[in-house]
Design an enzyme around this catalytic site. Structure first.
Site, PDB file in Angstrom:
ATOM      1  N   ASP A  36       0.193   7.422  14.676  1.00  0.00           N
ATOM      2  CA  ASP A  36       0.672   6.444  13.696  1.00  0.00           C
ATOM      3  C   ASP A  36       1.922   6.929  12.969  1.00  0.00           C
ATOM      4  OD1 ASP A  36      -0.462   8.463  12.250  1.00  0.00           O
ATOM      5  OD2 ASP A  36      -1.666   7.175  10.949  1.00  0.00           O
ATOM      6  N   LYS A  52       0.844  -1.196   0.000  1.00  0.00           N
ATOM      7  CA  LYS A  52       0.000   0.000   0.000  1.00  0.00           C
ATOM      8  C   LYS A  52       0.876   1.243   0.000  1.00  0.00           C
ATOM      9  CE  LYS A  52      -2.319   1.402   3.708  1.00  0.00           C
ATOM     10  NZ  LYS A  52      -3.340   1.400   4.766  1.00  0.00           N
ATOM     11  N   GLY A  57      -4.860   7.225  16.797  1.00  0.00           N
ATOM     12  CA  GLY A  57      -4.374   8.370  16.040  1.00  0.00           C
ATOM     13  C   GLY A  57      -2.877   8.473  15.892  1.00  0.00           C
ATOM     14  N   GLN A  66     -12.385   7.638  10.729  1.00  0.00           N
ATOM     15  CA  GLN A  66     -11.947   6.546  11.586  1.00  0.00           C
ATOM     16  C   GLN A  66     -12.844   6.389  12.804  1.00  0.00           C
ATOM     17  OE1 GLN A  66     -10.630   3.234  12.248  1.00  0.00           O
ATOM     18  NE2 GLN A  66      -9.938   4.248  10.408  1.00  0.00           N
TER      19      GLN A  66
END
Length: 326
Positions: free
Chosen positions: A225, A69, A223, A140
């Site tokens: 990341d 990805k 959150g 999210q």
């Protein structure tokens, strides 16, 4: 050679949260049993543009499938009429290395991240959990709610956003889907009075205080990341059983990354990885009064497992376009 091309509308039509949770849970279990290959994500940081680009490859041995990805995170995109996160996914044959499909990875990312939160809560939260709190009201927040309502019979969802209108829109859109009351709160402290707390913000300074977290709470810290991001006070981690999706990746870019870099906690303070809990190799929650934290950075195995689900469904239903490549 032709390759299957799947637009976002195709992926949306083929992917639901329940099936995604099954696929992602199996991928996590393989991760726990070391049946995958997955280097940590690599980052390109764009100075002056408040954004980054990430590449995330993985190989699932049991399904014998691989993919990668490419995904961005640009928090200022909302002001430009663009999504904060946009992604492209390529699914590859392990026999020839050739791409099997190229598909939208944006909706895929939303769903697989929500699925991971639901799975973490399933294994770490108290089974009788009935009240969910959400800090943040973006995409999210929506998929985390859908996943957790797939596991728990919630009575109330509390939501806080720094933009009250967005929280009200979240309530309007999600209340029927959640099947319970959604309460818009005026403070994060009010939201933290819950059984399952989910944080889904891009902040770089803690906004959840330790004094607000009561015994027995489970926290999905979603959150943080990337390096430098942090949503909850480090003292919460010191009080909790901390489970991460991947130790190497979380240590660099998860909720634990700043507390580790400052020496507040060490890698040894991390209990284990979620896959180890799912595989029965490590214990999850040890009692009703324990605070548990799932530190989610997002793993490429989640993308591969979910993309394979989409690919197989597309072939079965004849959805997508075959486009020439080589």
């Amino acid at each position: 050679m032709d390759i299957l091309w799947l637009e976002q509308k195709d992926v949306r039509s083929l992917l639901n949260i329940s099936d995604a949770m099954d696929a992602v849970e199996k991928a996590f279990e393989q991760h726990g049993r070391k049946k995958i290959q997955m280097p940590p994500k690599s980052y390109l940081y764009f100075e002056g543009h408040n954004g980054d680009l990430r590449t995330m490859p993985a190989y699932l041995e049991e399904q014998d499938v691989a993919g990668v990805k490419i995904v961005n995170v640009h928090p200022d995109n909302r002001q430009k009429g663009l999504p904060t996160v946009m992604a492209l996914f390529v699914l590859n044959s392990t026999v020839t290395g050739a791409p099997l499909a190229v598909m939208d990875g944006t909706y895929l990312t939303d769903i697989r991240t929500g699925a991971a939160g639901g799975i973490a809560a399933k294994h770490l939260a108290r089974p009788e959990s009935r009240i969910m709190g959400i800090v943040g009201s973006g995409n999210q927040a929506r998929t985390q709610l859908l996943a957790i309502t797939n596991v728990f019979d919630l009575e109330e969802v509390k939501v806080y956003s720094e933009h009250m209108a967005r929280a009200e829109q979240f309530k309007l859109e999600m209340e029927d889907k959640a099947g319970c009351t959604i309460t818009v709160c005026s403070s994060i402290e009010d939201v933290c009075d819950c059984d399952i707390l989910v944080t889904v913000t891009p902040v770089r300074e803690p906004i959840v205080k330790s004094e607000w977290i009561k015994p027995g709470t489970h926290i999905n810290a979603i959150g943080a990341d990337a390096a430098g991001k942090e949503e909850i006070e480090a003292s919460i981690l010191e009080r909790s059983r901390v489970v991460v999706d991947d130790i190497a990746q979380a240590s660099h870019s998860g909720e634990v990354n700043i507390p580790i870099s400052k020496g507040i906690i060490t890698v040894d303070d991390i209990c284990c990885e979620l896959g180890e809990v799912i595989a029965g190799l490590k214990p999850g929650r040890s009692g009703d009064s324990e605070i548990t934290v799932f530190d989610s950075t997002g793993l490429a195995i989640q993308d591969v497992a979910t993309a394979l689900l989409v690919y197989n469904a597309a072939k079965e239903k004849g959805i997508g376009k075959m486009l020439p490549m080589f």
